[in-house]
Design a protein around this motif. Structure first.
Motif, PDB file in Angstrom:
ATOM      1  N   GLY A 119      19.018  -3.810  12.816  1.00  0.00           N
ATOM      2  CA  GLY A 119      18.654  -2.961  11.686  1.00  0.00           C
ATOM      3  C   GLY A 119      18.603  -1.500  12.084  1.00  0.00           C
ATOM      4  O   GLY A 119      18.245  -1.156  13.212  1.00  0.00           O
ATOM      5  N   LEU A 120      19.017  -0.635  11.151  1.00  0.00           N
ATOM      6  CA  LEU A 120      18.811   0.801  11.335  1.00  0.00           C
ATOM      7  C   LEU A 120      17.414   1.065  10.816  1.00  0.00           C
ATOM      8  O   LEU A 120      17.217   1.268   9.632  1.00  0.00           O
ATOM      9  N   GLY A 121      16.434   1.044  11.726  1.00  0.00           N
ATOM     10  CA  GLY A 121      15.050   0.993  11.280  1.00  0.00           C
ATOM     11  C   GLY A 121      14.610   2.199  10.479  1.00  0.00           C
ATOM     12  O   GLY A 121      14.996   3.327  10.762  1.00  0.00           O
ATOM     13  N   LEU A 122      13.818   1.928   9.439  1.00  0.00           N
ATOM     14  CA  LEU A 122      13.149   3.014   8.730  1.00  0.00           C
ATOM     15  C   LEU A 122      11.980   3.481   9.577  1.00  0.00           C
ATOM     16  O   LEU A 122      11.598   4.626   9.569  1.00  0.00           O
ATOM     17  N   GLU A 123      11.404   2.527  10.301  1.00  0.00           N
ATOM     18  CA  GLU A 123      10.347   2.830  11.254  1.00  0.00           C
ATOM     19  C   GLU A 123      11.052   3.032  12.597  1.00  0.00           C
ATOM     20  O   GLU A 123      11.822   2.196  13.036  1.00  0.00           O
TER      21      GLU A 123
ATOM     22  N   LEU B 233       0.838  -1.201   0.000  1.00  0.00           N
ATOM     23  CA  LEU B 233       0.000   0.000   0.000  1.00  0.00           C
ATOM     24  C   LEU B 233       0.872   1.251   0.000  1.00  0.00           C
ATOM     25  O   LEU B 233       0.607   2.213  -0.700  1.00  0.00           O
ATOM     26  N   LEU B 234       1.925   1.205   0.815  1.00  0.00           N
ATOM     27  CA  LEU B 234       2.800   2.365   0.950  1.00  0.00           C
ATOM     28  C   LEU B 234       4.218   1.968   0.613  1.00  0.00           C
ATOM     29  O   LEU B 234       4.550   0.792   0.530  1.00  0.00           O
TER      30      LEU B 234
ATOM     31  N   ALA C 282      -5.850   0.513  19.890  1.00  0.00           N
ATOM     32  CA  ALA C 282      -5.284   1.758  20.418  1.00  0.00           C
ATOM     33  C   ALA C 282      -4.460   2.359  19.286  1.00  0.00           C
ATOM     34  O   ALA C 282      -4.067   1.634  18.376  1.00  0.00           O
ATOM     35  N   PRO C 283      -4.189   3.645  19.326  1.00  0.00           N
ATOM     36  CA  PRO C 283      -3.352   4.214  18.268  1.00  0.00           C
ATOM     37  C   PRO C 283      -2.036   3.442  18.167  1.00  0.00           C
ATOM     38  O   PRO C 283      -1.432   3.109  19.190  1.00  0.00           O
ATOM     39  N   TYR C 284      -1.626   3.123  16.967  1.00  0.00           N
ATOM     40  CA  TYR C 284      -0.421   2.313  16.781  1.00  0.00           C
ATOM     41  C   TYR C 284       0.393   2.934  15.655  1.00  0.00           C
ATOM     42  O   TYR C 284       0.163   2.690  14.478  1.00  0.00           O
ATOM     43  N   ALA C 285       1.367   3.751  16.029  1.00  0.00           N
ATOM     44  CA  ALA C 285       2.104   4.517  15.029  1.00  0.00           C
ATOM     45  C   ALA C 285       2.888   3.644  14.038  1.00  0.00           C
ATOM     46  O   ALA C 285       2.973   3.985  12.867  1.00  0.00           O
ATOM     47  N   PRO C 286       3.483   2.521  14.462  1.00  0.00           N
ATOM     48  CA  PRO C 286       4.238   1.714  13.496  1.00  0.00           C
ATOM     49  C   PRO C 286       3.340   1.091  12.424  1.00  0.00           C
ATOM     50  O   PRO C 286       3.848   0.460  11.495  1.00  0.00           O
ATOM     51  N   ALA C 287       2.017   1.277  12.558  1.00  0.00           N
ATOM     52  CA  ALA C 287       1.112   0.653  11.598  1.00  0.00           C
ATOM     53  C   ALA C 287       1.446   1.054  10.173  1.00  0.00           C
ATOM     54  O   ALA C 287       1.483   0.214   9.274  1.00  0.00           O
ATOM     55  N   LEU C 288       1.700   2.348   9.959  1.00  0.00           N
ATOM     56  CA  LEU C 288       1.935   2.806   8.588  1.00  0.00           C
ATOM     57  C   LEU C 288       3.122   2.071   7.979  1.00  0.00           C
ATOM     58  O   LEU C 288       3.078   1.628   6.841  1.00  0.00           O
ATOM     59  N   ASP C 289       4.205   1.952   8.787  1.00  0.00           N
ATOM     60  CA  ASP C 289       5.364   1.215   8.285  1.00  0.00           C
ATOM     61  C   ASP C 289       4.990  -0.221   7.953  1.00  0.00           C
ATOM     62  O   ASP C 289       5.423  -0.769   6.945  1.00  0.00           O
ATOM     63  N   SER C 290       4.150  -0.830   8.802  1.00  0.00           N
ATOM     64  CA  SER C 290       3.821  -2.238   8.562  1.00  0.00           C
ATOM     65  C   SER C 290       3.094  -2.389   7.226  1.00  0.00           C
ATOM     66  O   SER C 290       3.263  -3.393   6.539  1.00  0.00           O
TER      67      SER C 290
END
Lengths: 555, 339
Positions: free
Chosen positions: A442-446, A82-83, A169-177
């Motif tokens: 990993g140097l996370g993107l998220e 999706l992203l 609950a709000p889950y910010a890492p969702a977009l990365d997932s």
């Protein structure tokens, strides 16, 4: 019958690289000149084939089912998410035109681009996205990646171009997932068992390329997908040859049988500069890799529970020396677990400088002095001595040796133990039976690194195996997960990285560069590489007709 | 004779079960399983999903129960499916309900390994026989010494090094032979004969290398066997009869000197299906060695057990064949005549 112990292989590999280096540097430049001039400019045009080498063969091309990096490398040319991340590693839409986050931050609505199609001509709709979500969260699916998606309380596809997920609950890492989940075609997979469907060897996707031919154990050929959702790539075909041995890959690159491979630092910094015939036809690139190497302490054990000891060891290690010695200068020191140059990396933070005097002072403060004059610091009659554990990875082994030497200078006795990966995980990491490990993350993107640093993640098999516990960090990590606004998140993670650096639960050693080498017949590559690496615009790369390899003389 | 054969075949069954049990236990002694190797250090994975995988693969059960399950499957000759390679069948192809065929892993790796090993065995025998005979006939003279030195160099030289040097020389410096792989890209467009030639060119170096390293053993066996026989009384008799030297050497001596080779060939049957990891990696050949090595590193138990079972069955069959061939070739064994 055929079982070679891994250590023997390692030694052989080392011998191979040494002997080939000597050979390659000393051998003259007797190669024929390339017929067409690779240095003159050519207009962008489509066509041609790019041949690269990969060391492992994917088991299948459904990325959620296959663990290997080779699988995701190939599959990401076939499937869309999706992203995606753009060249500056910011999230942007791929199949999604846009997305909105509801005011309570619990619901994300994705709006798909119009008229999306699968390679076979079927329409790609939100139904396919919903199907993919159901598949990855299904208990029967043998995938280790379900956790992020199981947090979705409700997923729905109200119309064919809208996909809506609601979290508890709000889950910010969702977009990365959602940037990591390849969307699969429902019409081909709904009656199949995802665990052993032949679709994984004969996939139909929606990205620039589709599978043309897969010769088991030899090569995978992709051809352009005329229905590609992201437009048309310039290069007609991508051919990946499976060549496990790096030295053999390099010979193939020299003989012009492959166009690209990733070099190691010796090939990059020693062989290439000594061979003008190679630099004339092959371009070298440098892009920061996606991982860093660190020295991690078992914080549940003495003396590593004392922050002064950890800081002292951090001061005593010369990171630049490791980068110069192990990576031949092809790396960067890091001060946070984020990629330098991206928004999550705090630009104010500096790595601990090399300062042995300060290290000795800190250790003295912590009670470690050489009371019995044997050259080793001690406290309460116990010498300061420990074992660094690492897996069979040449860079890590060599780094461990340099760490050992620097620590010896300030009076710490270090032994090194190298074990095979599966043993390493089961016998030492899971049981927590280690003092110090030398590993990579990993140097996370998220930016969310809850799983690695939060105090609740210490059970066997979880990733905070060093036992890090800091209430302030816990709070920041929790806050970062709830905040979907990128600017506010950035502040949270900048503060997190600062606390982490001061606490020194790990010593950041280095982040290495990836070193792709690509034949100069391939044009349109960004140099220097943006944060996302040179591959971010590979669909715009092109091979001018005069420089194309004659198909059957590819030998 | 028939009774002997049946007896031997019968005893192979418990032997195989024993071998498989020991292999199974040793394999499980190594720490870790597939969930520790596949995506184990990716923070996006979770311990719950790994536990789920362990249950799906029965890895949470006691080893002996797992062995029982494996044995039950094996009794119907079902080698199972790979853990690591997307549920590919381990041994032979399967067809799903749509008619898509999934090839078995051993099925794909075996032919190429067999081809290379058989060709290199032929090369070895073709060279080792004359070299061994010449050595024996010129014992301790110049030809013998040079042959011995040559075969020992071939034996002692690190094959990966020689392989890389030859790859560089014949592939990069001169465009004589392909460097790695089995086929040229796009070779399927060529005529059948050109394709065959293409494959043979790709196989030249791997066969040459494995032939060179294997030469020492067989040629020294032939040499020593010849020397033993040449000192026997019946050879003296043959010479005393006034037979031509060639008849003495090739008809009387060589035939007897070759007897011990039968054993060696019997023992090399299981070796035919095992490839060398190093050679296969360097030459990018998708053979049995690489398959087994990767399976061990990934803790892909069904694949490891599949290869070990086939390997041990072939070892037992090889031994049996060697014994039978020996009895057929040597009347002293067959009739039990003591010397």
């Amino acid at each position: 019958m055929v079982n070679q112990p891994k250590s023997m292989m390692k030694k052989l590999n080392r011998l191979i690289s040494i002997s080939i280096t000597i050979l390659l540097i000393s051998c003259g430049q007797q190669k024929k000149d390339p017929s067409a001039n690779v240095n003159q400019p050519y207009p962008s045009q489509s066509g041609g084939a790019l041949v690269d080498a990969m060391s492992g063969e994917p088991s299948g091309l459904i990325a959620m089912m296959a663990g290997e990096s080779s699988a995701s490398a190939i599959a990401s040319n076939i499937f869309n998410s999706l992203l995606k991340y753009d060249k500056n590693l910011e999230l942007t839409g791929e199949l999604a035109q846009s997305w909105d986050v509801s005011s309570d931050q619990k619901t994300i609505t994705f709006h798909l681009k119009p008229n999306l199609k699968w390679a076979d001509g079927h329409a790609l709709t939100s139904d396919d996205v919903l199907f993919t979500w159901k598949t990855v969260t299904d208990d029967k699916t043998r995938s280790p990646y379900g956790a992020d998606y199981k947090l979705v309380k409700k997923a729905e596809a109200p119309n064919s171009s809208t996909f809506k997920v609601t979290y508890e609950a709000p889950y910010a890492p969702a977009l990365d997932s959602w940037s990591g989940l390849h969307i699969l075609p429902k019409h081909l997979l709904q009656d199949q068992d995802i665990n052993n469907t032949s679709f994984s060897r004969n996939p139909v996707g929606s990205h620039y390329y589709q599978l043309d031919q897969w010769k088991k154990g030899e090569s995978i050929t992709l051809k352009r997908n005329p229905n590609g959702t992201q437009g048309q790539a310039k290069i007609d075909r991508l051919i990946s040859r499976i060549i496990p041995d790096r030295a053999a890959q390099f010979l193939e690159l020299m003989a012009d049988n492959i166009d690209s491979m990733s070099l190691n630092s010796i090939q990059y910094a020693r062989i290439f500069p000594a061979r003008p015939d190679l630099t004339a036809k092959i371009a070298q690139y440098k892009e920061l890799g996606n991982s860093y190497t660190y020295l991690g302490f078992n914080l549940k054990r003495k003396p590593f529970d004392d922050v002064r000891v950890r800081q002292a060891i951090n001061y005593a290690i010369d990171k630049q020396e490791i980068i110069d010695g192990v990576l031949l200068g092809l790396g960067l020191p890091v001060a946070s677990p984020y990629k330098p140059g991206t928004r999550w990396s705090n630009p104010k933070l500096q790595p601990y400088p090399y300062d042995p005097q300060k290290a000795i002072a800190l250790l003295k403060e912590a009670g470690f002095e050489d009371h019995d004059h044997d050259g080793i610091l001690d406290k309460d009659g116990k010498p300061l001595s420990f074992e660094i554990l690492t897996n069979q990875n040449k860079e890590r082994e060599m780094s461990a040796v340099l760490v050992q030497r620097r620590l010896k200078e300030i009076g710490i006795d270090v032994k090194i133990r190298v074990v095979e990966w599966a043993t390493f995980i089961s016998r030492f990491i899971k049981t927590g039976d280690f003092n110090v490990v030398l590993l990579g993350w990993g140097l996370g993107l998220e930016p969310d690194q809850f799983n690695i640093w939060h105090s609740s993640q210490q059970a066997p098999g979880q990733f905070n195996f060093i036992g890090y516990h800091n209430t302030h960090v816990d709070q920041l990590l929790e806050a970062g997960r709830l905040e979907l606004n990128p600017d506010k998140r950035m502040k949270i993670y900048h503060e997190f990285a600062e606390v982490l650096l001061a606490d020194s639960p790990v010593v950041y050693l280095f982040a290495g560069y990836g070193l792709p080498a690509i034949n100069k017949r391939v044009n349109g590559i960004d140099d220097p590489a943006p944060p996302a690496g040179i591959g971010h615009n590979s669909y715009e790369w092109y091979i001018p007709a005069p420089l194309r390899r004659n198909e059957m003389s590819a030998e | 004779m028939l009774k002997y054969l049946i007896n031997r075949l019968f005893w192979m069954v418990p032997l195989l079960v024993g071998i498989s049990l020991i292999s199974f236990l040793i394999m499980h002694l190594a720490p870790g399983d597939i969930t520790a190797t596949e995506a184990s250090f990716n923070p996006k994975t979770s311990e719950e999903s790994r536990q789920k995988l362990r249950e799906l693969y029965n890895l949470d059960k006691p080893v002996i129960v797992q062995y029982g399950l494996w044995l039950k499957r094996m009794s119907t000759l079902d080698f199972g499916h790979s853990f690591a390679s997307h549920q590919s069948p381990v041994f032979w192809q399967e067809t799903d309900k749509e008619g898509n065929v999934t090839k078995g892993m051993i099925q794909e790796a075996l032919p190429i390994t067999l081809l290379i090993n058989v060709l290199s065995l032929i090369l070895i025998i073709g060279l080792a026989l004359p070299l061994g005979v010449i050595s024996a006939l010129t014992q301790n003279k110049l030809p013998d010494r040079s042959i011995t030195i040559f075969v020992f160099i071939g034996f002692a030289i690190p094959s990966f090094w020689l392989a890389l040097m030859l790859m560089y020389w014949t592939g990069v410096s001169h465009n004589w032979l392909p460097i790695s792989g089995l086929h040229t890209l796009g070779a399927e467009k060529l005529s059948a004969f050109a394709q065959l030639l293409d494959t043979l060119k790709h196989l030249t170096l791997p066969i040459l290398i494995s032939g060179l390293t294997g030469l020492a053993g067989i040629s020294l066996f032939v040499r020593n066997g010849m020397l033993d026989v040449l000192h026997q009384d019946y050879i003296t008799t043959a010479r005393a009869k006034g037979l031509p030297e060639n008849t003495v050497v090739y008809k009387h001596a060589l035939r007897n000197a070759l007897l011990p080779l039968i054993t060696i060939f019997g023992l090399s049957i299981p070796g035919l299906i095992g490839g060398s990891v190093i050679a296969e990696s360097i030459f990018a050949i998708p053979g049995m060695g690489k398959l087994f090595y990767d399976a061990v590193l990934m803790r892909d138990f069904p694949v490891i057990m599949g290869i070990l079972t086939i390997g041990s069955a072939l070892t037992l069959i090889g031994n049996l064949l060697a014994d039978l061939a020996y009895a057929w070739a040597d009347p002293r064994v067959r009739k039990g005549v003591s010397q």
